[in-house]
Design an enzyme around this catalytic site. Sequence first.
Site, short mmCIF file in Angstrom:
data_model
loop_
_atom_site.label_atom_id
_atom_site.label_comp_id
_atom_site.label_asym_id
_atom_site.label_seq_id
_atom_site.Cartn_x
_atom_site.Cartn_y
_atom_site.Cartn_z
N HIS A 62 0.98 -1.19 0.25
CA HIS A 62 0.52 -0.05 -0.09
C HIS A 62 0.79 1.19 -0.14
O HIS A 62 1.44 1.82 0.88
CB HIS A 62 -1.12 -0.28 0.98
CG HIS A 62 -1.85 0.37 1.10
ND1 HIS A 62 -3.06 0.48 1.61
CD2 HIS A 62 -2.32 2.39 0.97
CE1 HIS A 62 -4.36 1.87 1.23
NE2 HIS A 62 -3.42 3.28 0.79
N ASN A 278 -5.77 9.62 7.38
CA ASN A 278 -6.86 8.94 7.27
C ASN A 278 -6.68 6.96 7.07
O ASN A 278 -6.17 7.28 5.88
CB ASN A 278 -7.90 9.47 6.25
CG ASN A 278 -9.08 9.75 5.58
OD1 ASN A 278 -9.71 9.05 6.87
ND2 ASN A 278 -9.38 9.64 4.84
N ASP A 305 0.95 2.47 3.76
CA ASP A 305 -0.02 3.46 3.04
C ASP A 305 1.45 5.22 3.56
O ASP A 305 0.58 6.05 3.58
CB ASP A 305 -0.93 3.66 4.39
CG ASP A 305 -1.86 5.02 3.71
OD1 ASP A 305 -2.49 4.68 2.71
OD2 ASP A 305 -3.01 4.79 3.91
N GLY A 324 -2.24 11.97 5.76
CA GLY A 324 -1.21 11.56 4.94
C GLY A 324 0.42 11.45 5.64
O GLY A 324 0.96 12.53 5.41
#
Lengths: 429, 307
Positions: A62, A278, A305, A324
């Site tokens: 990710h 998030n 992420d 992020g």
Amino acid sequence: MKIVLKQVNLLHPGQKLNEKNDLLIEEGIIKKIGGLDEEDFKLAKVYDFENKYCVPGFFDMHVHLREPGREDEETIETGCNAAAAGGFTAVACMPNTNPPIDSAEIVRFIKEKSSKHLVDVYPVAAATLARKGESIAPMLELYDAGAVAFSDDGSAIKTAGILRNALEYSRMINAPIIEHCEEETLADGAMNESFTSTILGLPGIPNVAEDIIVMRDIMLAEFTGGKVHIAHISSKNAVDLVRQAKKRGIRITAEVAPHHFTLTEEMLKTFDTNYKMNPPLRTRVDVEALIEGLKDGTIDCIASDHAPHSIEEKEMEFIFAPNGILGLETQIGLVFSELVHKKHLTLNQVIEKFAVNPRKILNIPVPLIKEGEAANLTIIDPDLIWTVDISKFKSKARNSPFDKRLLAGRSISVINNRKMFFEEKFFAI
Amino acid sequence: MSLSSRHLLGLNGVPKEDIQLILDTARTFREVLERPIKKVPTLQGKTIVNLFYENSTRTRISFELAQKRLSADTINFTTSASSAKKGETFKDTVRNIEAMKVDMIIVRHQSAGVPQYLTRISKANIINAGDGLHEHPTQGLLDIYSIIEKKGRLEGLNVCIAGDIAHSRVALSNIFGLKTMGANVSVCGPTTMIPAGIESLGVKVYNNIDKAIAENNVLNVLRIQLERDAGRRIPSLREYHQYFGITAERLEKRNKEILILHPGPINRGVEISSEVADGPYQVILDQVTNGVAVRMAVLYLLGTMHN
Ligand SMILES: [Zn+2]
């Protein structure tokens, strides 16, 4: 060219491999494990990796590489450099680029752009056209072009009806739907909803915004027989839901990002936008549940992420700043510091979460440490003490809350595609 | 005597002595405001910027007047954040303002945390004039001042804040300040307007306005945001008024001694009836005058501090 990794601990849970030995790699192929003669040492470049661990190359399923569209924040090249520096030989990149990865052309563009790199890039394509949630993307064509999964990451697939179709359609290629679990109408906030958000006066996003989508997705996975992968799981209830679903044999898997098991919402008290993400940072109770989920296998993978943002954007007022943080170059250090050294996970479990399970979920063969196999390896020094320095990141961006953090454990080298990264440099082998 | 911080970002964590000092100083300035010549030269030569990213004429005028009364030089910078967002970044704007050698920045912004952020990028004294749903400390102080002015004390008094607590910066500043000064604080509103975990602040929660009126000495009535709320968190303004509106009938029936505050602007017939807004229970216009005095006190105490 020949290289020797001398007296390295070879570890591969899938092969039940756990031995200290010399490894000879020639033209990128593992030629010998043990039994090296004087000749081998003489002609090869020798790396003394005693007390280091040589494991199958780590895979981050990710990351956001920002190309095409926001090359000012990250490019495929700088993102791959960051991955290698962080200990990864492969990444799966998310489709929320501009244009989004919803056509075979963009998938091919990314494959082409990354083809010469040490790091393999596997595009995750949009599940719906333009990530709008209205009609499913051309999954068969995207898959043939090289996409390995489908996702509207950034948001959940908008309606249950479209998700149902995406799950049924993707069954033909056995590709998972990766879900960013968040019910939009409950998620109009800037941090976790709690007493802390109340006293900070920041609009909150409650746990239930995540849980409700995890629940919906589990039910649709069961109904359709499709595969759902929960991205960046962050709440305790969501972990419990996934655990129960797995017991019932539903095809569901989950990943967690390091910041969700290392930080809590308390950090928001600084109003530092590097803590804005998030799903948002949650509470101590959630952190404990995530670690428990990693331990008992409810959570299959750890993924960063990795979300690069420009300094100007992260310096905006809190409610306007984008979500992020960077993750590629800090996550192995965080995992060793917070999970391995604290005895929550064994080294073998870390290899499962970082090398084995992501590939299984995405139907990609797990590299073997075996004579005749291509060398796709991560070399780890679990005890190396180092300090995070964002100015040294290979990533183009600098948005990390972990700057100056002292960590124990780091990848010191990666090898893949006949290339090696060692001591901050790439070279052909 | 001086304050323990060179900024006023909120009332959370501000010591009792500081609040007392501000209130005492405000009392002196309140007297100045009654004089024919209402101006003192205390902040002569100081430059103060009113940096307002949100339309709030009342708060800005109150600060501006306080600055004029203290003979400070004032620069107004008013913009909407949405238009500012397109061009110059917030940081660039602040850097430009810094280059003008300002001593103090009064900031209003729809994002919580902006005043804190300002302290990191500016050398000026920062006063929070309202940030997001977070704090509005001078409003809290002037409410406290107004209560003491009428009731003579705060210690042991029951004070209830009524309305949309979840979307109010006034509520939080009131709660922190009032508790520090020894009042028993409660909130009252429909369940959809009570924020998560508010009881953890040691605050009692009412969902019944009649009960709140009966059990409190002071009621601070917050404005209901017309545009935002009707149909979402409350079914209608009519229903809100019917069940939570402050009417003369309610007050007469439950508590004739109660003091009514309202930070303004008032929505007559929604959170408060005209009868109450203009009647004997309220001190709404006194709050406006006290607002200038309290802001003069804060400006004076911060502006004359040795940094
Ligand atoms: Zn996501």
